[in-house]
Design a protein around this motif. Structure first.
Motif, short mmCIF file in Angstrom:
data_model
loop_
_atom_site.label_atom_id
_atom_site.label_comp_id
_atom_site.label_asym_id
_atom_site.label_seq_id
_atom_site.Cartn_x
_atom_site.Cartn_y
_atom_site.Cartn_z
N ASN A 9 -14.65 -15.00 -4.25
CA ASN A 9 -13.17 -15.52 -3.90
C ASN A 9 -12.49 -14.56 -3.20
O ASN A 9 -12.26 -13.45 -3.63
CB ASN A 9 -12.52 -15.76 -5.26
N VAL A 10 -11.78 -14.93 -2.16
CA VAL A 10 -11.26 -13.82 -1.06
C VAL A 10 -10.09 -13.16 -1.87
O VAL A 10 -9.64 -12.20 -1.57
CB VAL A 10 -10.93 -14.45 0.17
N PHE A 11 -9.41 -14.36 -2.72
CA PHE A 11 -8.20 -13.34 -3.09
C PHE A 11 -8.56 -12.40 -4.13
O PHE A 11 -7.87 -11.21 -4.42
CB PHE A 11 -7.32 -14.56 -3.98
N ASP A 65 -16.07 -8.63 -5.21
CA ASP A 65 -16.93 -9.19 -4.07
C ASP A 65 -17.78 -10.09 -4.28
O ASP A 65 -18.02 -11.26 -3.93
CB ASP A 65 -17.65 -8.31 -3.29
N ARG A 101 -18.00 -6.34 3.08
CA ARG A 101 -16.66 -6.98 3.40
C ARG A 101 -16.83 -8.27 3.98
O ARG A 101 -17.74 -8.76 4.81
CB ARG A 101 -16.28 -5.99 4.67
N GLU A 135 -7.33 -0.65 -4.99
CA GLU A 135 -8.25 0.12 -4.87
C GLU A 135 -7.84 1.91 -4.95
O GLU A 135 -8.63 2.50 -5.77
CB GLU A 135 -9.11 0.26 -3.69
N ALA A 188 -9.04 -4.68 -3.12
CA ALA A 188 -8.74 -3.84 -2.00
C ALA A 188 -7.40 -3.31 -2.02
O ALA A 188 -7.13 -2.12 -1.75
CB ALA A 188 -8.89 -4.58 -0.86
N VAL A 189 -6.34 -4.05 -2.52
CA VAL A 189 -4.80 -3.65 -2.73
C VAL A 189 -4.96 -2.58 -3.65
O VAL A 189 -4.44 -1.32 -3.80
CB VAL A 189 -4.10 -4.62 -2.91
N HIS A 203 -11.28 -10.64 -3.85
CA HIS A 203 -11.30 -9.32 -2.87
C HIS A 203 -10.21 -8.41 -2.56
O HIS A 203 -10.05 -7.13 -2.52
CB HIS A 203 -12.25 -9.84 -1.89
N SER A 204 -9.25 -9.35 -2.29
CA SER A 204 -8.00 -8.84 -1.68
C SER A 204 -7.32 -7.90 -2.66
O SER A 204 -6.57 -6.93 -2.57
CB SER A 204 -7.12 -9.92 -1.17
N VAL A 205 -7.10 -8.58 -3.90
CA VAL A 205 -6.66 -7.59 -4.86
C VAL A 205 -7.29 -6.57 -5.13
O VAL A 205 -6.80 -5.25 -5.22
CB VAL A 205 -6.50 -8.66 -6.26
N ARG A 230 0.90 -1.15 0.04
CA ARG A 230 0.06 0.07 0.18
C ARG A 230 0.81 1.29 -0.03
O ARG A 230 0.65 2.20 -0.56
CB ARG A 230 -0.91 -0.17 1.30
#
Length: 264
Positions: free
Chosen positions: A169-171, A165, A263, A180, A177-178, A173-175, A89
């Motif tokens: 798939n949580v991955f 979302d 979330r 964003e 978020a990173v 979502h994580s990508v 980040r």
């Protein structure tokens, strides 16, 4: 100026975080080129007015992010860009502060093309009624806002985060978020500038939502690829017009559509 002729401007903040940000921003902006050796420790200590422990902690932080490498009898060297952790980040924020260029847009588009169509395909298989409601709300917000209205970019961002979302798939979502902060800036840059482009954009997003609602993975992936490629073209045109200017990131933009993001 330091001994290499580069101005280092101390930034507000506590201890090593302040020093890491000042050096990190200088590195990603090219003030310290790849392969360059940082000024000696005495110079940096005098410049920042910190203890040797604080300075070394800052260097350790930047080394952990892939920006620096300490070598015995050589000094602390700036690593090649390929080694930088752009998913960090801080590094991403410093990159945005330094300014977006065509290379950044192209690299971001490539990672989006590798991920977002797949996320849309998964969303077509796994979406819930709530997911569809959120995507539809984002499209409605895009349609209601003129292209140059910040609300358009806000709804655009919210749509793509909701898409990640909806994939389940949580991955994914994580990508999302990173990246964003980067998407925030790119969407503000690539907003449509005329009524026809505005309609084309919101309808293209509506096509993604429709394919997901219909449970058609292939159509959802194809529609998403169209949107990402259009965004790359619009962003590149904006860079051609404005140049590689800094786009300070003050945090993600929000709208009513964005406020309902789930979330996990």
């Amino acid at each position: 100026m330091d001994e290499s002729g580069v101005a280092i401007v101390p930034l507000p903040g506590p201890g090593h975080a302040r020093v890491a940000r000042a050096l990190g921003t200088g590195i990603v902006a090219g003030h310290f080129p790849e392969g360059a050796v940082l000024p000696g420790e005495p110079t940096l200590l005098a410049r920042f007015g910190v203890s040797r422990t604080v300075l070394r902690e800052a260097v350790k932080t930047l080394s952990g992010k892939g920006l620096l490498e300490a070598r015995t009898r050589v000094g602390t060297r700036v690593r090649e860009r390929a080694a930088w952790n752009l998913f960090d980040r801080d590094v991403l924020a410093w990159t945005l502060d330094a300014g977006i260029d065509r290379r950044f847009l192209h690299d971001l588009a490539e990672i989006r093309l590798a991920i977002e169509p797949a996320a849309a395909a998964l969303a077509a298989e796994r979406r819930t009624d709530g997911d569809i409601d959120i995507l539809d709300a984002c499209v409605a917000a895009m349609r209601a806002a003129p292209g140059l209205d910040p609300a358009f970019a806000s709804a655009d961002l919210a749509f793509h985060l909701a898409l990640a979302d909806a994939s389940g798939n949580v991955f994914m979502h994580s990508v999302g978020a990173v990246t964003e902060a980067a998407l925030d800036v790119v969407f503000r840059m690539s907003r449509p500038t005329d009524p026809q482009a505005h309609e084309t954009s919101w309808r293209a997003h509506a096509a993604i939502a429709a394919a997901i609602r219909a449970g058609d993975p292939a159509a959802a992936a194809t529609a998403t690829e169209v949107v990402v490629r259009d965004g790359l073209r619009n962003g590149a045109a904006a860079v051609e017009t404005t140049g590689s200017a800094p786009y300070p990131c003050a945090g993600p933009i929000r709208s009513e559509a964005g406020s309902v993001r789930k979330r996990p």
